[in-house]
Write an enzyme that holds these catalytic residues in place. Sequence first.
Site, PDB file in Angstrom:
ATOM      1  N   GLU A 160      -1.661   3.003  10.646  1.00  0.00           N
ATOM      2  CA  GLU A 160      -2.770   3.823  11.268  1.00  0.00           C
ATOM      3  C   GLU A 160      -2.157   4.603  12.984  1.00  0.00           C
ATOM      4  O   GLU A 160      -2.232   5.761  12.963  1.00  0.00           O
ATOM      5  CB  GLU A 160      -3.544   3.391  10.514  1.00  0.00           C
ATOM      6  N   ASP A 208      -8.537   5.102  -5.085  1.00  0.00           N
ATOM      7  CA  ASP A 208      -8.887   4.065  -5.219  1.00  0.00           C
ATOM      8  C   ASP A 208     -10.241   3.773  -4.213  1.00  0.00           C
ATOM      9  O   ASP A 208     -11.598   3.339  -4.272  1.00  0.00           O
ATOM     10  CB  ASP A 208      -8.585   2.143  -5.193  1.00  0.00           C
TER      11      ASP A 208
HETATM   12  C1  UGA Z   1      -4.842  -0.564   2.690  1.00  0.00           C
HETATM   13  C2  UGA Z   1      -4.656   0.386   3.322  1.00  0.00           C
HETATM   14  O1  UGA Z   1      -6.704   1.278   3.627  1.00  0.00           O
HETATM   15  C3  UGA Z   1      -4.369   2.297   2.605  1.00  0.00           C
HETATM   16  O2  UGA Z   1      -4.226   3.428   3.163  1.00  0.00           O
HETATM   17  C4  UGA Z   1      -2.215   1.813   3.083  1.00  0.00           C
HETATM   18  O3  UGA Z   1      -1.625   2.202   2.658  1.00  0.00           O
HETATM   19  C5  UGA Z   1      -2.741   0.736   3.027  1.00  0.00           C
HETATM   20  O4  UGA Z   1      -3.400  -0.655   2.872  1.00  0.00           O
HETATM   21  C6  UGA Z   1      -0.771  -0.035   3.215  1.00  0.00           C
HETATM   22  O5  UGA Z   1      -1.139  -1.010   3.750  1.00  0.00           O
HETATM   23  O6  UGA Z   1       0.058   0.654   3.130  1.00  0.00           O
HETATM   24  P1  UGA Z   1      -4.458  -0.375  -0.184  1.00  0.00           P
HETATM   25  O7  UGA Z   1      -6.310  -0.666  -1.059  1.00  0.00           O
HETATM   26  O8  UGA Z   1      -3.999  -2.194  -0.340  1.00  0.00           O
HETATM   27  O9  UGA Z   1      -4.527   0.258   1.228  1.00  0.00           O
HETATM   28  O10 UGA Z   1      -3.733  -0.117  -0.878  1.00  0.00           O
HETATM   29  P2  UGA Z   1      -4.122   0.751  -2.501  1.00  0.00           P
HETATM   30  O11 UGA Z   1      -4.844   1.775  -2.434  1.00  0.00           O
HETATM   31  O12 UGA Z   1      -3.050  -0.051  -2.982  1.00  0.00           O
HETATM   32  O13 UGA Z   1      -2.875   2.019  -1.943  1.00  0.00           O
HETATM   33  C7  UGA Z   1      -3.223   3.254  -0.863  1.00  0.00           C
HETATM   34  C8  UGA Z   1      -2.910   4.167  -1.817  1.00  0.00           C
HETATM   35  O14 UGA Z   1      -1.130   4.749  -1.985  1.00  0.00           O
HETATM   36  C9  UGA Z   1      -3.012   4.572  -2.979  1.00  0.00           C
HETATM   37  O15 UGA Z   1      -3.324   6.517  -2.901  1.00  0.00           O
HETATM   38  C10 UGA Z   1      -2.646   3.980  -4.080  1.00  0.00           C
HETATM   39  O16 UGA Z   1      -2.149   5.391  -5.332  1.00  0.00           O
HETATM   40  C11 UGA Z   1      -0.782   4.497  -3.479  1.00  0.00           C
HETATM   41  N1  UGA Z   1       0.378   3.905  -4.331  1.00  0.00           N
HETATM   42  C12 UGA Z   1      -0.010   2.768  -3.983  1.00  0.00           C
HETATM   43  C13 UGA Z   1       1.508   4.252  -4.139  1.00  0.00           C
HETATM   44  O17 UGA Z   1       1.570   5.991  -4.481  1.00  0.00           O
HETATM   45  N2  UGA Z   1       2.507   4.132  -4.860  1.00  0.00           N
HETATM   46  C14 UGA Z   1       2.484   2.493  -5.007  1.00  0.00           C
HETATM   47  O18 UGA Z   1       2.909   2.003  -5.234  1.00  0.00           O
HETATM   48  C15 UGA Z   1       1.058   2.217  -4.647  1.00  0.00           C
HETATM   49 MN    MN Z   2      -7.077   1.303  -1.661  1.00  0.00          MN
END
Ligand code: UGA
Ligand code: MN
Length: 340
Positions: A284, A199
Amino acid sequence: MGRFTLRKILYLYCISSIVFILWLLNYHMSIRENDDWEERIATLNQRLAKKQTQLDESRQLIINYEEKLHKCRMLKPYPKHFNSSLPTIYLITPTYDRIEQRAELTRLYYTLLHVPNIHWILVEDSDRKTDKVRRFLANCQIPYTHLNVATPEQLKLKSSDPNWLKPRGVLQRNAGLTWIRSSLDPQTNRGVVYFADDDNTYSVELFEEMRSTKKVSVWPVGMVGGLRYESPICDRNLVTGWEVYFKPDRPFPIDMAGFAVNLQLFFDHPSAWFSNNVQRGYQESTILKLLDVTMADLEPRAEKCTKILVWHTRTEKYKIKNEAKLKLKRGKGTNPNIEI
Ligand code: UGA
Ligand code: MN
């Protein structure tokens, strides 16, 4: 008189017999002819139907070719030639099924089309590979690997949870690392690993900044941590501190989008993995610690960390609020066969 009548009757008999025989013959012939015609019409109809199907098939073929041609034209900006002198960027992207998914992946893919020597490792958070992503990737004109692993139910974020409650993408990034370690050859493959969420918004320039990573390269990330941006603080070519508000005491207070790692490091440290059992915001730091990275190893990029080339954008959750109402009003919602 009697003789005359008899003769007359005989004549009449003969003539009527002849007429009858002629009529019989004619009748017979016309029936046969009719049968013939019916047979002929039936065969012609069959042939027509066959031709019709052939025509339909050809029409479909033309449509398919037109679509392919259209795609080729659309993809023209992508420099297809592989430059063997450039290290490859291995992009690990966790992704999960949701209404916004195809929109996110399309946007990311169109960015990647502008990046030479890239290998996209797309890892679905699911038990099995979905048809949606399979179909999406089938049309992608860049090298990719499609993987999947499901986040266990108790660790999965619910739609009502705040997004920071549980870590996301952990097992998916690890699956990407497993693929890298088992499919690439540390002797011959030169490259850089970048964890690119589906995203975020990436400038094409960012990839050229990270391509020359010796160990770990770093740069600022826009719209993250509650600030306008978060960034490493640099003194010439060294990172001396961090411009952050959230948990500044973390070993590496940096977002996933803010660093890239030389491929070799993952072979040198085979037990470096992400973990679901770390404090919020420590993903990280965990991986960088396990890779034995120190502050002195960090290589500032993006004009000594003064340029924002990646943004931690988050897509607004889309609410399908009128679908049920439409169904109520006219008996059916929008066409469920149209993939969004
Ligand atoms: C922030 C950080 O930018 C992420 O790199 C980190 O993984 C996340 O917090 C965290 O703390 O785990 P954020 O925008 O809050 O990111 O998280 P998302 O963008 O919702 O998810 C990160 C990635 O994991 C995305 O590529 C999303 O597609 C994936 N994801 C999310 C899954 O594979 N499964 C899920 O149930 C939710
Ligand atoms: Mn995100």
